[in-house]
Scaffold this motif. Structure first.
Motif, PDB file in Angstrom:
ATOM      1  N   UNK A  82      37.565  53.036  35.578  1.00 35.84           N
ATOM      2  CA  UNK A  82      36.878  51.438  35.368  1.00 35.84           C
ATOM      3  C   UNK A  82      36.016  51.209  36.395  1.00 35.84           C
ATOM      4  N   UNK A  83      36.140  51.837  37.594  1.00 33.12           N
ATOM      5  CA  UNK A  83      34.972  51.610  38.859  1.00 33.12           C
ATOM      6  C   UNK A  83      33.722  52.372  38.500  1.00 33.12           C
ATOM      7  N   UNK A  84      33.972  53.618  37.725  1.00 36.23           N
ATOM      8  CA  UNK A  84      32.534  54.344  37.665  1.00 36.23           C
ATOM      9  C   UNK A  84      31.692  53.735  36.484  1.00 36.23           C
ATOM     10  N   UNK A  85      32.800  53.222  35.476  1.00 42.05           N
ATOM     11  CA  UNK A  85      32.164  52.876  34.143  1.00 42.05           C
ATOM     12  C   UNK A  85      31.215  51.266  34.632  1.00 42.05           C
ATOM     13  N   UNK A  86      31.859  50.637  35.641  1.00 38.63           N
ATOM     14  CA  UNK A  86      31.362  49.116  35.858  1.00 38.63           C
ATOM     15  C   UNK A  86      30.227  49.571  36.771  1.00 38.63           C
ATOM     16  N   UNK A  87      30.183  50.632  37.732  1.00 36.75           N
ATOM     17  CA  UNK A  87      29.022  50.927  38.788  1.00 36.75           C
ATOM     18  C   UNK A  87      27.910  51.234  37.583  1.00 36.75           C
ATOM     19  N   UNK A  88      28.225  52.280  36.955  1.00 34.39           N
ATOM     20  CA  UNK A  88      26.951  52.687  36.081  1.00 34.39           C
ATOM     21  C   UNK A  88      26.469  51.656  35.264  1.00 34.39           C
ATOM     22  N   UNK A 104      38.585  45.682  42.098  1.00 37.35           N
ATOM     23  CA  UNK A 104      38.857  47.078  41.532  1.00 37.35           C
ATOM     24  C   UNK A 104      39.106  48.026  42.728  1.00 37.35           C
ATOM     25  N   UNK A 105      37.971  48.147  43.814  1.00 37.63           N
ATOM     26  CA  UNK A 105      38.331  48.818  44.837  1.00 37.63           C
ATOM     27  C   UNK A 105      39.436  48.671  45.572  1.00 37.63           C
ATOM     28  N   UNK A 106      39.668  47.228  45.901  1.00 37.41           N
ATOM     29  CA  UNK A 106      40.578  46.751  46.807  1.00 37.41           C
ATOM     30  C   UNK A 106      42.091  46.716  46.400  1.00 37.41           C
ATOM     31  N   UNK A 107      42.231  47.115  45.133  1.00 35.94           N
ATOM     32  CA  UNK A 107      43.471  46.918  44.326  1.00 35.94           C
ATOM     33  C   UNK A 107      44.485  48.092  45.126  1.00 35.94           C
ATOM     34  N   UNK A 108      44.096  49.107  45.224  1.00 38.57           N
ATOM     35  CA  UNK A 108      44.872  50.191  46.028  1.00 38.57           C
ATOM     36  C   UNK A 108      45.450  49.904  47.179  1.00 38.57           C
ATOM     37  N   UNK A 109      44.686  48.802  47.956  1.00 39.36           N
ATOM     38  CA  UNK A 109      45.010  48.572  49.065  1.00 39.36           C
ATOM     39  C   UNK A 109      46.095  47.487  49.634  1.00 39.36           C
ATOM     40  N   UNK A 110      46.007  46.634  48.473  1.00 36.82           N
ATOM     41  CA  UNK A 110      46.617  45.301  48.756  1.00 36.82           C
ATOM     42  C   UNK A 110      47.948  45.435  47.974  1.00 36.82           C
ATOM     43  N   UNK A 111      49.174  44.725  48.431  1.00 36.26           N
ATOM     44  CA  UNK A 111      50.034  44.189  47.628  1.00 36.26           C
ATOM     45  C   UNK A 111      49.700  43.231  46.460  1.00 36.26           C
ATOM     46  N   UNK A 112      50.428  43.390  45.517  1.00 35.81           N
ATOM     47  CA  UNK A 112      50.194  42.443  44.207  1.00 35.81           C
ATOM     48  C   UNK A 112      50.202  40.956  44.752  1.00 35.81           C
ATOM     49  N   UNK A 113      51.126  40.518  45.547  1.00 29.25           N
ATOM     50  CA  UNK A 113      51.073  39.137  45.810  1.00 29.25           C
ATOM     51  C   UNK A 113      49.657  38.763  46.590  1.00 29.25           C
TER      52      UNK A 113
END
Length: 408
Positions: free
Chosen positions: A73-79, A102-111
């Motif tokens: 999704x990040x690659x598609x959006x960036x393109x 999208x980039x921060x999703x993996x760093x943060x807790x859902x809350x």
């Protein structure tokens, strides 16, 4: 079209998404009831895929495919942005927010992610969504912040400085990241956070603790005993599982916490710690173990899920304080109480900081130390006695007085 298969006695969903075959194993046993339940989930997934609103991670958060689709999704959006804007035009704030989240999703807790999204949707995007990131000025930001202080959406009091700073933080992060990425000067440079009025903690005295524990509902006595004498945060004690209670070593292993009814990683790495059990805490766990034998959570609900802290506060905590004629204070004051009692008893500040999950003693002394004199009566009187004993009785002769001459 999605299929529901059986694999090793458990149901599996087999479907295609963005040209990829996806097979996800579930924990459902292969029964007619579970198949019917899973069928409804599959129908919802297919509908969201058709509408373009399907997010793989929302349904399968621990799947390796979730990481794959996040990256895709990040690659598609960036393109798409690259094709739309070329080299000269930059994305709008609304478009850059999608990339950033999208980039921060993996760093943060859902809350935390949901809190950021809520603040962005409620305040930031209505003002800046259609402005290009490099067109936002310092004057725009300062004007936006001033409007937050008199937010027209709020019928009661205006937003407090703490809340305004929380709204401004993601905006600052967004603009700084955009400035770094697209090589322009961040308009946030030189803008500082609003000063926040210091809020005094209100710990309970030892006498008040005894009064509360003597009168609280018996099924919550162990719960509040542990809260008062360990300093555990609400989410930590509500999410405490028996696997993290070491009765032999008399330790509580803080490893997980409950946020929005979900078990998750602790607040930070420093929050993971081992808390020593005092005798009252040890005895409380012995009683609680008999009451919740076989359950996962130490202080769970009747159906085996973590406690809903809002319900406990409204139905147990506040009614008890009113009954005892004590000032209404948030349950979090039990944590402050533990800190002040430890300090008053003369425990090592370094040890207390570790028990609390602080990385240093700085916060300990800044927040709690003023309560120590009130609890121990070490209020400078010892120094006064020293002066009275030594300074007055052993006063040296005045410089003009001759040696050996007696004072008149």
């Amino acid at each position: 079209m999605a299929k529901i298969n059986s694999r090793y006695g458990k149901l599996q969903i087999d479907f295609r998404y963005k040209g990829q075959r996806c097979r996800e194993q579930t924990k459902f046993e292969d029964t007619p009831q579970h198949r019917q339940r899973l069928k409804k989930i599959v129908e919802r997934i297919e509908a969201e895929i058709t509408l373009g609103t399907f997010v793989y991670r929302d349904y399968f958060p621990k799947s390796a495919k979730a990481d794959f689709f996040d990256e895709l999704d990040k690659k598609v959006l960036a393109a798409r942005l690259s094709q739309s804007y070329g080299m000269n035009a930059l994305p709008t704030m609304g478009e850059f927010v999608d990339i950033w989240l999208a980039e921060k999703k993996i760093e943060w807790r859902d809350s935390h992610r949901m809190t950021v999204i809520t603040n962005l949707n409620s305040y930031v995007l209505p003002t800046f969504e259609n402005k290009r990131v490099n067109d936002i000025t310092k004057a725009d930001i300062l004007n936006f912040r001033s409007t937050l202080a008199k937010d027209p959406k709020r019928k009661s009091s205006p937003l407090k400085a703490t809340t305004i700073n929380k709204v401004m933080t993601p905006l600052r992060m967004l603009l700084n990241e955009a400035a770094d990425r697209y090589e322009f000067t961040s308009p946030f440079r030189g803008i500082k956070s609003l000063k926040i009025q210091k809020v005094d903690v209100e710990p309970f005295t030892l006498e008040e603790v005894r009064l509360i524990l003597a009168n609280v509902r018996e099924d919550f006595r162990a719960y509040y005993t542990v809260r008062f004498f360990t300093g555990m945060r609400t989410g930590e004690i509500d999410g405490l599982q028996w696997q993290y209670v070491d009765m032999e070593r008399r330790q509580i292993l803080v490893r997980e916490t409950v946020v929005d009814s979900k078990l998750t990683y602790t607040k930070n790495d420093g929050a993971q710690r081992e808390i020593h059990m005092s005798q009252p805490v040890y005895d409380a766990f012995l009683l609680q173990r008999n009451a919740t034998r076989g359950q996962r959570f130490v202080f769970g609900s009747r159906n085996g899920t973590p406690l809903q802290h809002n319900n406990v506060t409204k139905r147990v905590w506040y009614p008890l304080l009113r009954y005892l004629g004590l000032k209404q204070r948030r349950p979090y004051q039990t944590r402050h109480t533990a800190a002040t009692l430890w300090l008053a008893s003369g425990e090592s500040p370094e040890w207390i900081a570790r028990q609390m999950g602080h990385t240093s003693t700085e916060m300990l002394f800044r927040v709690y130390s003023r309560y120590v004199p009130n609890l121990t009566r070490q209020d400078g009187s010892a120094f006064d006695r020293l002066l009275q004993q030594r300074f007055i009785t052993d006063t040296p002769p005045h410089p003009t007085q001759k040696k050996g001459e007696e004072e008149s």
